[in-house]
Motif scaffolding. Structure first.
Motif, short mmCIF file in Angstrom:
data_model
loop_
_atom_site.label_atom_id
_atom_site.label_comp_id
_atom_site.label_asym_id
_atom_site.label_seq_id
_atom_site.Cartn_x
_atom_site.Cartn_y
_atom_site.Cartn_z
N LYS A 267 0.85 -1.21 0.00
CA LYS A 267 0.00 0.00 0.00
C LYS A 267 0.87 1.25 0.00
CE LYS A 267 -4.30 -1.55 2.22
NZ LYS A 267 -3.97 -2.95 2.61
N GLU A 268 2.01 1.15 0.72
CA GLU A 268 2.91 2.30 0.82
C GLU A 268 3.46 2.67 -0.56
OE1 GLU A 268 3.13 -0.47 2.82
OE2 GLU A 268 2.11 0.54 4.48
N GLU A 269 3.79 1.63 -1.32
CA GLU A 269 4.34 1.90 -2.66
C GLU A 269 3.30 2.62 -3.52
OE1 GLU A 269 6.54 -1.28 -4.91
OE2 GLU A 269 5.10 -0.78 -6.49
N VAL A 270 2.09 2.12 -3.50
CA VAL A 270 1.02 2.74 -4.32
C VAL A 270 0.82 4.18 -3.85
CG1 VAL A 270 -1.40 2.59 -5.03
CG2 VAL A 270 -0.09 0.48 -4.66
N GLU A 271 0.78 4.36 -2.55
CA GLU A 271 0.53 5.70 -2.00
C GLU A 271 1.64 6.68 -2.38
OE1 GLU A 271 -1.48 8.63 -0.71
OE2 GLU A 271 -2.32 6.60 -0.94
N ALA A 272 2.86 6.18 -2.39
CA ALA A 272 3.99 7.05 -2.75
C ALA A 272 3.83 7.57 -4.17
CB ALA A 272 5.30 6.28 -2.60
N TYR A 273 3.39 6.71 -5.07
CA TYR A 273 3.18 7.17 -6.45
C TYR A 273 1.99 8.10 -6.56
CZ TYR A 273 6.89 4.47 -8.58
OH TYR A 273 8.12 4.00 -8.96
N ARG A 274 0.94 7.80 -5.79
CA ARG A 274 -0.23 8.68 -5.83
C ARG A 274 0.14 10.10 -5.38
NH1 ARG A 274 -5.56 6.99 -6.45
NH2 ARG A 274 -5.94 4.75 -6.62
N GLN A 275 1.14 10.17 -4.51
CA GLN A 275 1.60 11.49 -4.07
C GLN A 275 2.23 12.28 -5.21
OE1 GLN A 275 1.01 12.93 -1.09
NE2 GLN A 275 -0.17 11.08 -0.64
N LYS A 276 2.71 11.55 -6.22
CA LYS A 276 3.34 12.21 -7.36
C LYS A 276 2.39 12.28 -8.56
CE LYS A 276 6.99 9.42 -7.63
NZ LYS A 276 8.31 8.91 -8.03
N ASP A 277 1.12 12.18 -8.28
CA ASP A 277 0.11 12.04 -9.34
C ASP A 277 0.30 13.05 -10.47
OD1 ASP A 277 -2.43 10.96 -10.36
OD2 ASP A 277 -3.12 13.00 -10.01
N CYS A 278 0.24 12.56 -11.69
CA CYS A 278 0.52 13.41 -12.85
C CYS A 278 -0.50 14.53 -13.02
CB CYS A 278 0.60 12.56 -14.12
SG CYS A 278 -0.88 11.61 -14.50
N ILE A 279 -1.74 14.26 -12.70
CA ILE A 279 -2.76 15.30 -12.87
C ILE A 279 -2.59 16.38 -11.80
CG2 ILE A 279 -5.24 15.78 -12.90
CD1 ILE A 279 -5.68 12.98 -14.05
N SER A 280 -2.39 15.95 -10.55
CA SER A 280 -2.20 16.93 -9.46
C SER A 280 -1.00 17.82 -9.74
CB SER A 280 -1.98 16.22 -8.13
OG SER A 280 -3.06 15.38 -7.86
N GLN A 281 0.08 17.18 -10.22
CA GLN A 281 1.30 17.96 -10.51
C GLN A 281 1.02 19.08 -11.50
OE1 GLN A 281 5.15 16.35 -11.53
NE2 GLN A 281 4.55 14.34 -10.76
N LEU A 282 0.37 18.73 -12.60
CA LEU A 282 0.12 19.73 -13.63
C LEU A 282 -0.89 20.76 -13.13
CD1 LEU A 282 0.71 20.61 -16.57
CD2 LEU A 282 -1.36 19.37 -17.25
N GLU A 283 -1.88 20.28 -12.40
CA GLU A 283 -2.92 21.16 -11.89
C GLU A 283 -2.31 22.26 -11.00
OE1 GLU A 283 -6.92 19.53 -10.68
OE2 GLU A 283 -6.07 20.01 -8.73
N GLN A 284 -1.45 21.83 -10.08
CA GLN A 284 -0.84 22.81 -9.17
C GLN A 284 -0.02 23.84 -9.94
OE1 GLN A 284 1.15 20.45 -6.17
NE2 GLN A 284 -0.86 19.63 -5.55
N ARG A 285 0.70 23.33 -10.91
CA ARG A 285 1.54 24.22 -11.69
C ARG A 285 0.70 25.23 -12.47
NH1 ARG A 285 6.65 22.93 -15.61
NH2 ARG A 285 6.49 24.90 -16.71
#
Lengths: 343, 328
Positions: free
Chosen positions: B261-279
């Protein structure tokens, strides 16, 4: 019919068919190993081979390396590329050097070429022609001598032709290239130097039509590829004994011209199928099953299959000759059918 | 060079397109997952959630007439290449208005008019097809390119190696986009390969190999722009590895016990949509209002596609026997 019939070898006839197809349609390309031969070597050797059996010799001179494409030994990639090119506007003719090599690229034929039209709901066409060679008799052992075209006949979406004469080879090649479905074009290696009349210019033979090569009333022989020549030899021998054999060259294996076969069997009441492929689940079994279920009441004798044994092609020339069906076997089989009472 | 530089700095319109496309893919896939779990959809479906930046970053560099071959995880590629959402969803529902008249399903979506030569149920099978499409473009003297999407699993298959070599030898305008999500089915790439960056394999074929962060759509877009330009103008193929991750299992229904679960969560933290959205929010290219608007538009488009699919008739039995041959 013509004042002086021109003759060509089987090899030359296919070459001429390819040349005409390429002249007619700029989207026709050749892609495979050594289609020219000599690529990357001295430029003077650009047409060193002209195909592993010399069938494509001279074509690079007329059409250039853009349309006569030599590839690395990568059947998966280049047969797949031929399929991809066919999906996107070309009519590639590719070359599976020996049908026994199909193991390395069946994926691209079974899952891509054969299924693309169906899985796309008819929106994708794959007009590719896959030339390949079959046949024992060259002393090249089991991995270069198979005749396993039944493998392709088994697969929906593929068409399969196996011409015997130079005339049919040219006409069926042109029909195969122009067809919008993938066609496996089967060339028996032992036929390349056989010679026969071939008209100049364009003609094509419709896929799905058998040819009655010899008329007869006592027994029907349906044969495929080089076995047609063996069946004709047997028919000549039988004629001397007063047995009249009808010889049908199946020519097209998928679609199979069942109507021509049934019409003949209804006339003769006896059927021998002669095939060089393995006996189990092969064309001979397929034809026997069709006739048994659709013309049973016309049959005076059980349908006979003459094939090699369910074994691989041996290397030793003596064993190889024993392996292959010959005219004597066919004659004895026909004699049996004529003398035995119906079962 | 000016055109290549322009490709490297996507304008506001392109950035908004990327955002909306990633959101649309995510929304579509979440709905597909939901409809599968509730029994409305059947079969083998592989969703693209988490990997959206790859399809969008790459397809953002393609023209409508460029070719794409896809994989079993193909919905994202199809959407980014402009396939009709309604007909895609109808295909997943096995309906007659589906992209393939209900005869292909999720793994065989295709649309030649948009250059989509097909999702594919056979791992690595799309690579030779893309080579062929590129060969076709060369022979017809167009400047079309072909993109073959593939997974890390496919990079261990023979067709991958044969295709890279063939493309190099025949100077084919292909970009091989390797979506390295870490897992081939349930097997990790650490186990299945001895190179850290799969793009290193390009060196064996004498073509450029590039590895980028596949969770960063701008990085993917930039690298894809260079690769597409190399293919279009120089007929040089590229192996472009995008390191990415799938948030769900291999197929819908796969619990994914092979990862933590930790591995999945770590990637979700780097989510591609969130990244672009914030930017985009920071740069003022997106406002809170337009952000909501894009998400609502995506939801409505997917709802509409589902309604269309559900209302489309089931194919008649005769359809099952059509299209085996053009004629026989």
């Amino acid at each position: 019919m013509t004042e002086k019939e021109r003759t060509l070898t089987y090899r030359q006839a296919i070459n001429e068919g390819l040349r005409l197809a390429m002249r007619e349609d700029p989207t026709v390309i050749l892609i495979g190993e050594d289609q020219a031969g000599g690529a990357g070597c001295d430029p003077g050797l650009r047409d060193a081979w002209g195909g592993p059996f010399g069938v494509t010799k001279g074509l690079i001179g007329e059409f250039g390396p853009e349309r006569v494409i030599d590839t690395p030994i990568s059947e998966m990639a280049f047969i797949g590329a031929a399929v991809g090119a066919a999906m996107t506007g070309l009519r590639p003719v590719t070359d599976l050097m020996y049908i026994s090599f199909v193991g390395v690229c069946l994926e691209q034929i079974l899952n891509q070429a054969a299924k693309a039209r169906y899985m796309s709901g008819g929106r994708v066409s794959v007009p590719v022609t896959i030339r390949t060679t079959t046949g024992a008799g060259m002393g090249v052992g089991a991995q270069h001598s198979d005749s396993i075209y039944s493998l392709f006949v088994h697969i929906p979406g593929l068409k399969v032709v196996a011409p015997t004469t130079p005339y049919d080879a040219k006409g069926l090649l042109l029909a195969a290239v122009r067809d919008d479905d993938p066609v496996i074009f089967v060339e028996n290696k032992m036929l390349y130097n056989t010679r026969g009349p071939v008209p100049e210019g364009d003609y094509s033979i419709p896929l799905g039509k058998a040819d009655v090569r010899r008329q007869g009333v006592d027994v029907t022989m349906v044969a495929i590829s080089r076995m047609v020549l063996v069946a004709l030899e047997a028919a000549s021998a039988l004629e001397k004994e007063g047995c009249s054999a009808e010889v049908i060259d199946a020519r097209s294996l998928s679609p199979l011209d069942t109507e021509t076969i049934l019409a003949s069997v209804k006339k003769t009441g006896r059927l021998i199928v002669v095939d060089e492929d393995y006996p189990q689940c092969g064309m001979a079994s397929e034809i026997a099953a069709e006739v048994s279920s659709r013309a049973f009441r016309y049959l005076k004798q059980p349908v006979q299959r003459i094939t090699p044994p369910h074994a691989h092609v041996p290397f030793s020339p003596v064993l190889e000759q024993c392996y292959l069906p010959d005219a004597r076997r066919i004659v004895e089989c026909a004699q049996g059918l004529m003398t035995k009472t119906a079962t | 060079m000016t055109s290549m530089q322009a490709q490297r700095r996507p304008d506001k319109e392109k950035l908004r397109w990327m955002y909306s496309q990633m959101v649309l893919i995510r929304t579509f896939e979440e709905r597909v997952q939901q409809d599968y779990m509730s029994g409305k959809l059947v079969g083998a479906i592989h969703v693209y959630v988490g990997e959206e930046a790859v399809a969008v970053g790459v397809c953002g560099q393609l023209r409508k007439d460029d070719y794409v071959t896809s994989t079993h995880r193909g919905h994202g590629h199809c959407i980014a290449k402009g396939l009709d959402l309604r007909r895609m969803m109808a295909e997943l529902y096995g309906k007659v208005d589906g992209q393939c008249r209900g005869k292909g399903g999720s793994m065989h979506l295709c649309d030649l008019e948009r250059g989509m030569l097909g999702a594919n149920g056979i791992v690595s099978a799309g690579l030779p097809l893309a080579c062929g499409a590129a060969l076709s473009a060369n022979l017809r003297h167009t400047d079309q390119v072909a993109v073959a999407f593939l997974g890390d699993g496919a990079s261990n298959a023979g067709a991958f190696h044969e295709s890279l070599n063939l493309a190099a030898v025949l100077k084919l305008p292909v970009v091989f986009v390797l979506e390295n999500n870490g897992y081939a089915d349930a097997t990790h790439i650490r186990y299945a390969a001895r190179v850290t960056n799969l793009a290193d394999r390009a060196a064996g074929y004498g073509i450029p190999g590039v590895t980028v962060d596949g969770m960063d759509v701008l990085a993917v877009h930039e690298a894809a722009g260079e690769a597409v330009a190399r293919a279009r103008s120089m007929r040089t193929p590229t192996l472009l590895e995008c390191k990415t991750y799938r948030y769900y299992g291999h197929y819908v229904g796969d619990a994914g016990q092979y990862r933590s679960k930790e591995e999945v969560e770590a990637y979700r933290q780097k989510d591609c949509i969130s990244q672009l959205e914030q930017r985009l929010l920071q740069e003022g290219i997106l406002s809170e209002g337009t952000r909501r608007e894009y998400r609502e538009q995506a939801t409505e488009a997917v709802e509409d596609a589902v309604r269309f699919a559900q209302n489309s008739p089931i194919p008649g039995p005769e359809v099952g026997l059509e299209d085996v041959y053009v004629r026989y």
